[in-house]
Design a protein around this motif. Sequence first.
Motif, PDB file in Angstrom:
ATOM      1  N   GLN A  55       5.011  -4.737 -10.673  1.00 48.76           N
ATOM      2  CA  GLN A  55       3.775  -4.937 -11.432  1.00 48.76           C
ATOM      3  C   GLN A  55       2.838  -3.745 -11.275  1.00 48.76           C
ATOM      4  OE1 GLN A  55       1.661  -8.553 -10.517  1.00 48.76           O
ATOM      5  NE2 GLN A  55       0.264  -8.290 -12.220  1.00 48.76           N
ATOM      6  N   TYR A  56       2.665  -3.299 -10.030  1.00 49.07           N
ATOM      7  CA  TYR A  56       1.778  -2.157  -9.770  1.00 49.07           C
ATOM      8  C   TYR A  56       2.300  -0.891 -10.463  1.00 49.07           C
ATOM      9  CZ  TYR A  56      -0.552   1.675  -7.431  1.00 49.07           C
ATOM     10  OH  TYR A  56      -1.245   2.835  -7.193  1.00 49.07           O
TER      11      TYR A  56
ATOM     12  N   LYS B 291       0.849  -1.209   0.000  1.00 46.29           N
ATOM     13  CA  LYS B 291       0.000   0.000   0.000  1.00 46.29           C
ATOM     14  C   LYS B 291       0.880   1.253   0.000  1.00 46.29           C
ATOM     15  CE  LYS B 291      -4.307  -1.390   0.116  1.00 46.29           C
ATOM     16  NZ  LYS B 291      -4.760  -1.579  -1.258  1.00 46.29           N
ATOM     17  N   ARG B 292       2.040   1.121   0.603  1.00 46.32           N
ATOM     18  CA  ARG B 292       2.962   2.259   0.670  1.00 46.32           C
ATOM     19  C   ARG B 292       3.438   2.670  -0.722  1.00 46.32           C
ATOM     20  NH1 ARG B 292       7.578   0.906   4.609  1.00 46.32           N
ATOM     21  NH2 ARG B 292       8.176  -0.427   2.898  1.00 46.32           N
ATOM     22  N   THR B 293       3.521   1.690  -1.628  1.00 46.52           N
ATOM     23  CA  THR B 293       3.910   2.004  -3.007  1.00 46.52           C
ATOM     24  C   THR B 293       2.832   2.861  -3.671  1.00 46.52           C
ATOM     25  OG1 THR B 293       5.185  -0.036  -3.104  1.00 46.52           O
ATOM     26  CG2 THR B 293       4.616   0.976  -5.208  1.00 46.52           C
TER      27      THR B 293
ATOM     28  N   VAL C 163       3.356   6.716  -5.200  1.00 47.42           N
ATOM     29  CA  VAL C 163       2.914   7.141  -6.538  1.00 47.42           C
ATOM     30  C   VAL C 163       2.047   8.396  -6.436  1.00 47.42           C
ATOM     31  CG1 VAL C 163       1.422   6.487  -8.482  1.00 47.42           C
ATOM     32  CG2 VAL C 163       3.148   4.884  -7.638  1.00 47.42           C
ATOM     33  N   GLN C 164       1.137   8.408  -5.446  1.00 54.88           N
ATOM     34  CA  GLN C 164       0.258   9.579  -5.264  1.00 54.88           C
ATOM     35  C   GLN C 164       1.052  10.829  -4.903  1.00 54.88           C
ATOM     36  OE1 GLN C 164      -2.413   8.258  -2.174  1.00 54.88           O
ATOM     37  NE2 GLN C 164      -3.307   6.675  -3.484  1.00 54.88           N
ATOM     38  N   LEU C 165       2.113  10.646  -4.117  1.00 54.52           N
ATOM     39  CA  LEU C 165       2.892  11.797  -3.631  1.00 54.52           C
ATOM     40  C   LEU C 165       3.902  12.308  -4.649  1.00 54.52           C
ATOM     41  CD1 LEU C 165       3.666  10.525  -0.013  1.00 54.52           C
ATOM     42  CD2 LEU C 165       2.187  12.457  -0.594  1.00 54.52           C
TER      43      LEU C 165
ATOM     44  N   ALA D 160      10.235   5.483  -0.502  1.00 50.86           N
ATOM     45  CA  ALA D 160       9.423   4.689   0.419  1.00 50.86           C
ATOM     46  C   ALA D 160      10.173   3.408   0.723  1.00 50.86           C
ATOM     47  CB  ALA D 160       8.064   4.379  -0.206  1.00 50.86           C
ATOM     48  N   GLY D 161      10.498   3.178   1.994  1.00 49.61           N
ATOM     49  CA  GLY D 161      11.242   1.971   2.320  1.00 49.61           C
ATOM     50  C   GLY D 161      11.433   1.772   3.806  1.00 49.61           C
TER      51      GLY D 161
END
Length: 198
Positions: free
Chosen positions: A50-51, A22-24, A28-30, A132-133
């Motif tokens: 993939q996402y 979900k963090r990925t 992407v949104q940010l 993000a990590g």
Amino acid sequence: MDENTEIWRQYYEKALTRPHSKRTELAVQLNKSNLKVATDCGCGTGSDIQYLEQQGFRVHGFDINPDSVAICRDRFGSKSLVDIAETSFELFDYPKSGVVIANSSLFFADPNQFVTTWGNIKLSIEVGGVFAGDFMGFKDSWANNYRSPTTPLSESEVKGLFSDFEIVRFFERDEKAKTSLGRMKHWHTYSVVAVKPI
């Protein structure tokens, strides 16, 4: 086959069924960099790749484990936007990216070269881009005498890595829980989502 290889193989079999983080999605949104390029550090079986590819990103994934790389090349061989490399944090040539993902992977970066590795990752993030990590804390079971070197950091050291970023999310996990292979261990990690300010 050594024990290490077998453990990773079991892990990848489980990981193939795992959805992307979900963090990925949040990363992407940010992303305000206008650069639809993502790097997945220690990409595993490629659930985040993939996402990201489905969101129209050109994705550069790398992993040091040949099994992981083989799985990703099978999964994404026909995808022109995806590039998979078998290499380490230390040797990867980081492209300019709007999103850099390092889910549960930087734990295993070479501690002797971590400062340089982190510098390379940070430089690769475009202004307005997102990291993000996860980072390993000192209380983690794997922080000492693990079967491969790990890079544990203190909370202040992790926050220091992002001194010129805006931290959007910071979460400390400090608990006993099972690994994905069902073994109990003490988890001590810091999860970070941060934006390189415009």
